[in-house]
Structure formats: structure tokens, C-alpha cells
Design an enzyme around this catalytic site. Structure first.
Site, short mmCIF file in Angstrom:
data_model
loop_
_atom_site.label_atom_id
_atom_site.label_comp_id
_atom_site.label_asym_id
_atom_site.label_seq_id
_atom_site.Cartn_x
_atom_site.Cartn_y
_atom_site.Cartn_z
N ARG A 106 -21.11 14.07 -12.34
CA ARG A 106 -21.33 13.69 -10.95
C ARG A 106 -22.75 14.05 -10.53
O ARG A 106 -23.32 15.06 -10.97
CB ARG A 106 -20.32 14.44 -10.07
CG ARG A 106 -20.30 14.02 -8.61
CD ARG A 106 -19.81 12.63 -8.44
NE ARG A 106 -19.38 12.37 -7.06
CZ ARG A 106 -19.49 11.20 -6.45
NH1 ARG A 106 -20.04 10.18 -7.08
NH2 ARG A 106 -19.05 11.03 -5.23
N THR A 153 -18.70 1.01 -8.01
CA THR A 153 -18.08 1.74 -9.13
C THR A 153 -17.53 0.74 -10.14
O THR A 153 -17.19 -0.38 -9.78
CB THR A 153 -16.94 2.61 -8.57
OG1 THR A 153 -17.46 3.42 -7.54
CG2 THR A 153 -16.30 3.46 -9.63
N SER A 157 -15.72 13.06 -4.98
CA SER A 157 -15.54 11.71 -5.50
C SER A 157 -14.07 11.32 -5.42
O SER A 157 -13.18 12.18 -5.40
CB SER A 157 -16.00 11.65 -6.96
OG SER A 157 -15.65 10.41 -7.55
N GLY A 196 -13.38 1.22 -6.22
CA GLY A 196 -12.81 0.89 -4.92
C GLY A 196 -12.85 1.97 -3.87
O GLY A 196 -12.01 1.99 -2.97
N GLY A 197 -13.81 2.93 -3.93
CA GLY A 197 -13.89 3.96 -2.90
C GLY A 197 -12.60 4.78 -2.86
O GLY A 197 -12.01 5.10 -3.88
#
Length: 556
Positions: free
Chosen positions: A96, A367, A438, A459-460
Site C-alpha cells: 500500500r 483498481t 483500503s 470498485g471502491g
């Protein structure tokens, strides 16, 4: 990631279609690679055929996606890779992005700095993370694994209709103002891209070649670090060479739960995905969903209520574990049982009642995922991102790659949590070197120690619930992987207190039943879950490319 999902929805032609496109599947007794970009899937498969294992193929696929799927494939972002070696406990490679040392906690609070700003970029983690996984599990030489991506960038590759449309969309957007982005990704003659055109990315090819020849340090020190710092200085961003040199990827213990005799492994914090998924599965295990049926109001009511509770806990507790103490009980069966006892089978629990200690204010959110399995049963589930589609739409001059805008995944307005979905709680506020929370949820499901499902999605915040739907479809309802991936998906994220469902027209009686219980239901497209299902009895592998956008399942 949320804006990525919105752009993908636009590109999908109709976000409220009456039925989801059917997954494209491939059956194999050998290796399988499934991802959104056909050329990248072919790179992964070719890597397996050259004697590479699933980690080699995953690293090759990831670097290829940085070329062939620029809206989310990246070396300028970060992500999570789950690896399940045969006969051993799965592990997670976490890469990350981190907050630059100079980034203030309230940089976004007044709205003047936006997701398109250089200040929105976190310190990239992808190159370090992929290198860490390869160093531990890879078989082929690092340079050989990266060369297909180098060649795709330097020689160019053929655009298909989906990528041509996506490039045209972002180039036509007046918010895309970065001159280098327009130079690199605009068609040289100024016309629109068409399927069959060739995209050549010379600067990116040179960057990838340096990384292939000199290793991951080439990205974080030396010439490439100088180019990124210069870009930050010119654009007013925060990242320095010191931030790059200090960046480290981590190998972390995955989140693990059991569900109906399956072992489910997902990423740990700073991803919220593993904990939230485990919490939801643990809650739902208290109910006989099979008795109700997959498309019954009862089953979907219970799923929605489990989602609400997990997302409320996400807001309460989750963030970078190096900065935030995360309660261990969140993934316990005992805690889930308490949550399950609070669910009313006859009506929804108002979201505001689930976390009354979080003060709510009134308001006057790219993403990609791929899955790999090799002949020996080594499984890889990888999700990585630039946050928005094409990140902050800034290309680093001279280096050719797109920057992320992951700083917006922190809680950007400290103390401000709204009923419309903005979260301002303390665990995920900006701090130097901190990793933003995340929703990425690459997952590997085992049965009797062997993989039966490799899945994940973009997709968040919808990612977690897309994965929940796929996992339930396979483990609880016994769907074949193609059907499990194609089936309509459900989403609730605590706030806003509303449910989105892909199958409003397809399952009108279900929607009627949910509304009768008191749920607000809207229709939205959700996710892009490229998955692999494995028959535990025969060992047959089926790759399923989710065709909501694009993708290919390639098998040996």
C-alpha cells in the site's frame, strides 16, 4: 477507487441493464491466469509456459497491466497480493502507498486540493511489493519476468474497443489538464483512438527496462527517483527522494476465518477487506441461508444487515496497524454471534443506530484484480490500484508512468462523518509514513488445505461486498464459478443508508420483498471479479473472466 468504479460504469454503456453479461470461462488441468486485459493475461500464461510459477506469472501480469490497462494497472500505485503455497499457510504481500512526510493531516479539508492534484499522490508501493513477492517465491529471473512488459511498452500493443473507449473518455474530460498525460496517451494525430490502433509508450518502456535490469531499487533511488521528485517540485506535490528511499513493502499474516467448512483468507490492515469480509461471513454463518434461497428477500436482507455492521466497524476501528490499535474481536465468532442477535428478521436496522458514538454531520467518492493458479496448485490473488481511474491523471515526465491519488483514501476531513458516506474518524487520518485504509480484498478460499476459489474485484468500497457475493455464491450456494461471477451483486456500506443491487429488473420479486421490509434499493453496476474456481474432487480449474467490462481467462 470509488471514482474508478463510476468511470467503469460509464464505459459499460448501461449501468442499469436487466441482466449481467456472462463470464467468459476457460477450463484447464494446468495453469490459469484471469485478468481484465487480454494482452496481460497472455503474458501471464506465457510466463507459466516458460516454467514460471504463479508468483512469476502474477508479477509478469502486473507489470504488463501497467502498460496495457493504464487506468488501473500500475507501477505508480499500490496494492495487496495474497499467495497460497501448496501445503502451507497463505501469506499476504502488502504494498500500500504511504503518506509523504510533508503531507499535513488537513490537506484536503478545505476542498482546494483535489484528487487531480500532485498533492494527492502517495508514495508508490507496487514495484517494492511485487519484488518482495518474487524474491520469496519466484522461480524465473527478475529480468525475464519483466521483459514482456518492456516489449509491450517499447514496441506498442494493439488497442481493443474497451481500452480505446476508455482513453477517449478520459482525454475528452476537461478535468484532464496534465500536458504530459495528454502527450503520452493522446493519439499522435489528434484524432480519437480506434480499436486496432497501436499505442507505444517509449518512456514507460525505458523505465520498465531500468527496473528489469537494476531491480526495484532503480525505481526508488537514482535517476527515476530524481524524475519523480522533480515532477513533485514542478507540480507542488509532497513526495521526495527521501520518501521513496524509506518506502518498504511488508509481508503480513492474512486475516483468516472459516465458513461452512471452508478456510477464507484475505488481506489484513491497512486493507479493511479481510476483516470486513470475515466479520460478514461470521455473522451470516448464524443463519440458514440455503433454506431461504439465494434470491429470497430473507437471504438478501441478512446480507445487507451484515454489510452495515461490518462497514460501521470499518469506520470505527480500521486504519494502518502501525498507527492504530485494531480490536482482535472483530473477526471472532463470538463477536459475530452478538451482531447476529441484533438483526431483526422483519425490518432493517437504521444505520445511525449502529455506531451512535460517531457524530454525524449534515452535508450542504482505479483498481484492477487478477487471479493466477499454476500446475502445482500455487495460488495468487492480486488487487492493485491508482485510486481513481488513471489516478490523478499526472504522468511523470521522462518516466512515463501515471501517479496515484491514494491520499484521498485517507479520511480527508478529520472529524467529519456524514450520512452520505464521508468518513472522518481518527484511525484513518493522514500522518507521515502512514498507509491509507483500503477496501481491496484479494481472497483465496481453501477446502481441506487446497484452493477452491481465487477471487477479488475493483470498485471502491463495493469491492468487499462484491467479494462477499462471489464467496457466498460458491461456498453457500454451490454455483459454478462462471455463474458465481456473473450473478447480480448487492452492496451496502453503512452510509448512505441505501442498498444498491445489480438485478433490480432481473429479480423484481426480490426487490419488491426488500422494499416491503423497509430497504431502499437502487440499481448500480458493481465490480469486475476475475476469478478461478477449482473442483476439489477432480482438480479441474475454471478461470472466469468477468465481462462486465473486459477480460480474458487464459489456461494451459
Amino acid at each position: 477507487m470509488l471514482r474508478t468504479a463510476l468511470l467503469l460504469t460509464c464505459l459499460f454503456l448501461a449501468s442499469t441493464s436487466s441482466a449481467q453479461p456472462q463470464a467468459a470461462t476457460v477450463e484447464s488441468k494446468g495453469g490459469v491466469v484471469v485478468c481484465v486485459s487480454p494482452p496481460a493475461a497472455e503474458v501471464g500464461l506465457a510466463t507459466l509456459k516458460k516454467g514460471g510459477n504463479a508468483v512469476d506469472a502474477a508479477v509478469a501480469t502486473a507489470f504488463a497491466l501497467a502498460v496495457t490497462w493504464p487506468e488501473a494497472g500500475n507501477i505508480g500505485g499500490g496494492g495487496f497480493m495474497m499467495v497460497a503455497p501448496p501445503g502451507k499457510e497463505p501469506t499476504c504481500f502488502e504494498y500500500r502507498e504511504t503518506a509523504p512526510a510533508a503531507a499535513p493531516v488537513d490537506v484536503f479539508a478545505d476542498g482546494k486540493v483535489t484528487w487531480l492534484d500532485h498533492k494527492a499522490a502517495g508514495v508508490p508501493g507496487t514495484v517494492r511489493g511485487l519484488a518482495l513477492a518474487h524474491a520469496k517465491y519466484g522461480k524465473l529471473a527478475w529480468k525475464n519476468v519483466l521483459m514482456p512488459a518492456v516489449e509491450l511498452a517499447e514496441r506498442g500493443f494493439t488497442l481493443n474497443a474497451v481500452l480505446a473507449s476508455g482513453l477517449n473518455h478520459v482525454l475528452a474530460d476537461p478535468k484532464t489538464t496534465n500536458a504530459e498525460f495528454r502527450r503520452v496517451y493522446g493519439k499522435p494525430d489528434g484524432t480519437k483512438w480506434q480499436a486496432g490502433d497501436t499505442l507505444v509508450l517509449k518512456d514507460l518502456g525505458r523505465t520498465l527496462r531500468l527496473i528489469s535490469e537494476k531491480g526495484p531499487d532503480a525505481f526508488y533511488t537514482g535517476e527515476l527517483a530524481n524524475l519523480l521528485e522533480k515532477e513533485m517540485t514542478t507540480g507542488g506535490g509532497f513526495i521526495t527522494k527521501a520518501d521513496l528511499a524509506a518506502y518498504k513493502a511488508n509481508e503480513r499474516k492474512p486475516v483468516h476465518t472459516t465458513f461452512r467448512g471452508f478456510d477464507v483468507y484475505g488481506p489484513p490492515p491497512p486493507s479493511s477487506g479481510g476483516i470486513a469480509l470475515a466479520e460478514m461471513l461470521n455473522v451470516l454463518e448464524n443463519f440458514d441461508l440455503k433454506k431461504y434461497g439465494r434470491w429470497s428477500p430473507e437471504t438478501n436482507h441478512l446480507m445487507i444487515e451484515a454489510m452495515k455492521r461490518a462497514f460501521a466497524d470499518r469506520a470505527r476501528f480500521l486504519g494502518d496497524p502501525d498507527f492504530t490499535r485494531i480490536p482482535a474481536e472483530l473477526t471472532s465468532k463470538e463477536y459475530a454471534k452478538k451482531l447476529a442477535l441484533g438483526i431483526d428478521l422483519k425490518k432493517p436496522t437504521p444505520s445511525a443506530n449502529l455506531a451512535p458514538e460517531i457524530l454525524l454531520d449534515k452535508e450542504s467518492d482505479s483498481t484492477t484484480h487478477f487471479s493466477v493458479l499454476d500446475t502445482d496448485g500455487l495460488a495468487v490473488s492480486n488487487t492493485y490500484t491508482l485510486e481513481n481511474s488513471y489516478g490523478n491523471r499526472v504522468v511523470v515526465r521522462g518516466a512515463g508512468y501515471i501517479l496515484n491519488n491514494e491520499m484521498t483514501d485517507f479520511n480527508t476531513r478529520p472529524g467529519f462523518t456524514s450520512t452520505k458516506g464521508q468518513i472522518g474518524t481518527k484511525p484513518n487520518r493522514i500522518a507521515p509514513g502512514k498507509r491509507m485504509l483500503s477496501s481491496m480484498t484479494p481472497v483465496i478460499v481453501l477446502k481441506d488445505g487446497k484452493p477452491v476459489l481465487v477471487t477479488g474485484s475493483p470498485g471502491g468500497r463495493t469491492i468487499i461486498n462484491t467479494v462477499l457475493c462471489v464467496v457466498l455464491n460458491v461456498t453457500e450456494f454451490g454455483m459454478p464459478i462462471g455463474e458465481a461471477v456473473s450473478a447480480p451483486r448487492l452492496h451496502h456500506q453503512w452510509f448512505p443508508d441505501s442498498t444498491s443491487f445489480e438485478g433490480v429488473k432481473q429479480h423484481s420479486e426480490l426487490v419488491k420483498g426488500l422494499k416491503a421490509l423497509g430497504h431502499d434499493v437502487q440499481e448500480h453496476r458493481q465490480g469486475d471479479a476475475h476469478s478461478i474456481g477449482i473442483d476439489p474432487k477432480t482438480g479441474t480449474r475454471v478461470g472466469a473472466a468477468d465481462k462486465r467490462l473486459d477480460g480474458k481467462a487464459a489456461g494451459e
